[in-house]
Scaffold this active site. Structure first.
Site, PDB file in Angstrom:
ATOM      1  N   SER A 207     -22.625 -20.036 -22.248  1.00 43.49           N
ATOM      2  CA  SER A 207     -22.665 -18.624 -21.844  1.00 43.49           C
ATOM      3  C   SER A 207     -21.281 -18.031 -21.595  1.00 43.49           C
ATOM      4  O   SER A 207     -21.072 -16.833 -21.806  1.00 43.49           O
ATOM      5  CB  SER A 207     -23.518 -18.457 -20.579  1.00 43.49           C
ATOM      6  OG  SER A 207     -24.879 -18.644 -20.863  1.00 43.49           O
TER       7      SER A 207
ATOM      8  N   ASP B 116     -27.232 -13.660 -25.613  1.00 41.57           N
ATOM      9  CA  ASP B 116     -25.924 -14.278 -25.888  1.00 41.57           C
ATOM     10  C   ASP B 116     -26.054 -15.565 -26.691  1.00 41.57           C
ATOM     11  O   ASP B 116     -25.120 -15.987 -27.360  1.00 41.57           O
ATOM     12  CB  ASP B 116     -25.153 -14.514 -24.589  1.00 41.57           C
ATOM     13  CG  ASP B 116     -25.943 -15.308 -23.566  1.00 41.57           C
ATOM     14  OD1 ASP B 116     -27.164 -15.493 -23.730  1.00 41.57           O
ATOM     15  OD2 ASP B 116     -25.343 -15.741 -22.555  1.00 41.57           O
TER      16      ASP B 116
ATOM     17  N   GLU C 164     -27.339  -7.621 -17.122  1.00 38.65           N
ATOM     18  CA  GLU C 164     -27.801  -8.936 -17.578  1.00 38.65           C
ATOM     19  C   GLU C 164     -29.125  -9.322 -16.935  1.00 38.65           C
ATOM     20  O   GLU C 164     -29.278  -9.283 -15.714  1.00 38.65           O
ATOM     21  CB  GLU C 164     -26.781 -10.025 -17.254  1.00 38.65           C
ATOM     22  CG  GLU C 164     -27.219 -11.378 -17.832  1.00 38.65           C
ATOM     23  CD  GLU C 164     -26.502 -12.576 -17.229  1.00 38.65           C
ATOM     24  OE1 GLU C 164     -26.370 -13.590 -17.933  1.00 38.65           O
ATOM     25  OE2 GLU C 164     -26.099 -12.505 -16.049  1.00 38.65           O
TER      26      GLU C 164
END
Length: 544
Positions: free
Chosen positions: A86, A322, A275
């Protein structure tokens, strides 16, 4: 033969023309003189994948907000692997640069992936500018929202520069001194006065004029233009669990809407990163309920962003994961020979029995495990069989056994407990929206160009090697590590002593004759990567 040759040439010509068309369209899209966006909203569903969206759509029983803006796909590899972590994924999305596992907002030290440009040895770990920093220098309001700790890898990638994603102390300090207008999420622990450097960042936040809020009611009732919300010591609860375990926490959609309302007051526009963090955490645990929980919560947040963008007409919205995680599949070994006749209900109905995620269900378990059957039922294992209950009682890893039993009921498969290297869906809407198959680094450049700046130029403006530049000006320099938790860059000449602390947006200049010290507030933070200090051109100008 002539006919076949003619067809082959025609096909090559068509492909070439198509390729040129794509390049020209992309160039046109990235030309700031032709297409720009006043506002940019970047939404990241951490660790999701295409199968999660499919399951979520069946579960919801109607189209997703995301379905309306599907425009392409994204390649997610890092500088060293086909499967990214990430931290480098966030670095790619925010700065337009590939990096290594664990690195946040800095260049890689190792490049092994084909097609990724090598990095000079002296540039390893060098900080690179992100789109939030660029938006801020354009005069725009900025914000970050997350359901994890706000210092976690993805929000950190849009707001800080560190060589390790685990370095919450430096990430938190940089975030506070970046002067971001709206910060909402978890991570209170990293702000407390018990930090290694001894700094009480909550006090700093309040001194900077933020309305510091700690629960849903305080957030929704705030009228401030500067908001900092810390709603949990670490991460927030899963959406399915919230009403039972953490009713005072806001939803991701509520945080997103509040951030948009607050940031949109700025006449110059805004940049916002949102997010949905814990889809990834559930995927690591192979918990399909947790993945559904926070994917649907993320989709609600996307709906809020689109509602604003459709009315506004000047807002670019991008939504993407992602990286993939878990290799979740609709169908497993149970459906090897029946996949073509197994109805949708066989996959979805068992999942609908769950009232809580794995994390939420386990939080209800008593120490003596006397309520094991009730916990299992809350996770969807209703009418539990004797064999299932025995498996739970004999389990050495109750969470693992619970997810295996429910996934078996729902005919859901998993290939791994880690990330995966698949290309992922790209969702975009509004002016300058990216389309087609793109690289994750392309999205950063698309956002930057839409807002009217160049990320490479911005890096050259914000991150100059302090030792090299100050010595060019005739200063003697040193990095003072007397307090290893508070490194300071020191430059001295006949007239002045300049001291610059890491992670902050301040510089102290002492006049040797008068002994007076003046403190200057900067537009960006100073970064120390454990080897070199990096300062902005603004600092160099002050030193001349």
């Amino acid at each position: 033969m002539k006919k076949k040759k003619w067809l082959s040439l025609a096909l090559v010509g068509a492909i070439t023309a198509s390729s040129i068309g794509v390049v020209q369209a992309k160039d046109k899209e990235l030309n700031p003189k032709k297409v720009q966006a006043k506002n940019v909203i970047m939404l990241v569903m951490d660790g999701s994948s295409d199968n999660v969206s499919t399951i979520a759509r069946w579960y919801k029983g109607e189209p997703l907000a995301l379905d309306n803006i599907l425009t392409g796909a994204v390649r997610t590899y890092s500088a060293e692997s086909a499967i990214t972590d990430s931290a480098p994924a966030a670095t790619a999305l925010a700065t337009g640069n590939k990096s290594n596992s664990g690195y946040v907002g800095v260049l890689p030290s190792v490049v092994t992936t084909p097609g990724v440009a090598p990095v000079a040895e002296e540039d390893a770990f060098k900080p690179v500018a992100n789109v939030l920093e660029g938006a801020k220098l354009q005069g725009k309001a900025t914000g970050i929202v997350s359901t994890s700790e706000i210092q976690h890898a993805t929000p950190a990638g849009f707001s800080s520069h560190v060589t390790s994603r685990k370095n919450y102390d430096d990430i938190a300090e940089q975030q506070v001194y970046q002067n971001i207008d709206v910060v909402l999420g978890g991570g209170y622990e990293a702000l407390k006065e018990t930090r290694k450097d001894g700094e009480d960042l909550v006090k700093v936040i309040e001194e900077k004029g933020y309305d510091y809020v700690t629960d849903r009611n305080e957030l929704l009732s705030s009228k401030s233009d500067k908001l900092w919300g810390s709603f949990a010591p670490s991460a927030l609860a899963y959406d399915f669990d919230r009403l039972v375990t953490k009713p005072d926490e806001p939803t991701l959609a509520e945080m997103t809407e509040k951030a948009i309302v607050t940031l949109s007051k700025d006449k110059d526009g805004f940049f916002l990163m949102v997010e949905g963090s814990k889809i990834d955490w559930a995927a690591h645990a192979n918990d399909p309920v947790g993945m559904l929980s926070d994917f649907l919560a993320f989709d609600d947040a996307v709906a809020k962003a689109l509602e604003f963008a459709e009315k506004d007409g000047e807002t670019l919205v991008i939504a993407v994961t992602d990286h993939g995680n878990s290799g979740i599949t609709i169908g497993n070994v149970n459906t090897t020979s029946t996949y073509d006749t197994t109805p949708v209900s066989a996959y979805i109905n068992p999942l609908k029995e769950a009232k809580m995620t794995l994390e939420g269900a386990l939080s209800l378990l008593k120490k003596d495990k006397s309520n094991l059957a009730e916990v299992a039922e809350s996770y969807g294992l209703t009418n539990i069989t004797k064999e299932e209950l025995t498996a739970l009682k004999e389990s050495d890893n109750l969470g693992k056994t619970l997810v295996q039993l429910l996934s078996n009921r729902a005919n859901i498969g998993f290939t791994t407990g880690g990330h995966t290297g698949d290309d992922v869906f790209l969702y975009s809407f509004g002016p300058a929206k990216p389309t087609g198959l793109v690289d994750n680094t392309d999205l950063a450049h698309s956002m930057a160009t839409a807002m009217g700046f160049n990320l490479t130029d911005l890096t050259n403006k914000l991150f100059i090697n302090a030792i090299a530049e100050f010595e060019k000006l005739g200063y003697t320099t040193k990095i003072d590590l007397t307090d290893k938790n508070n490194p300071v860059f020191v430059a001295e000449n006949k007239k002045s002593i300049i001291t610059i602390p890491e992670n902050k947006n301040i510089v102290h200049i002492q006049n040797k004759n008068s002994k007076k010290t003046k403190t200057h507030t900067l537009d960006s933070v100073t970064v120390y990567n454990d080897k070199d200090f990096f300062v902005s051109k603004e600092v160099i100008k002050l030193a001349k």
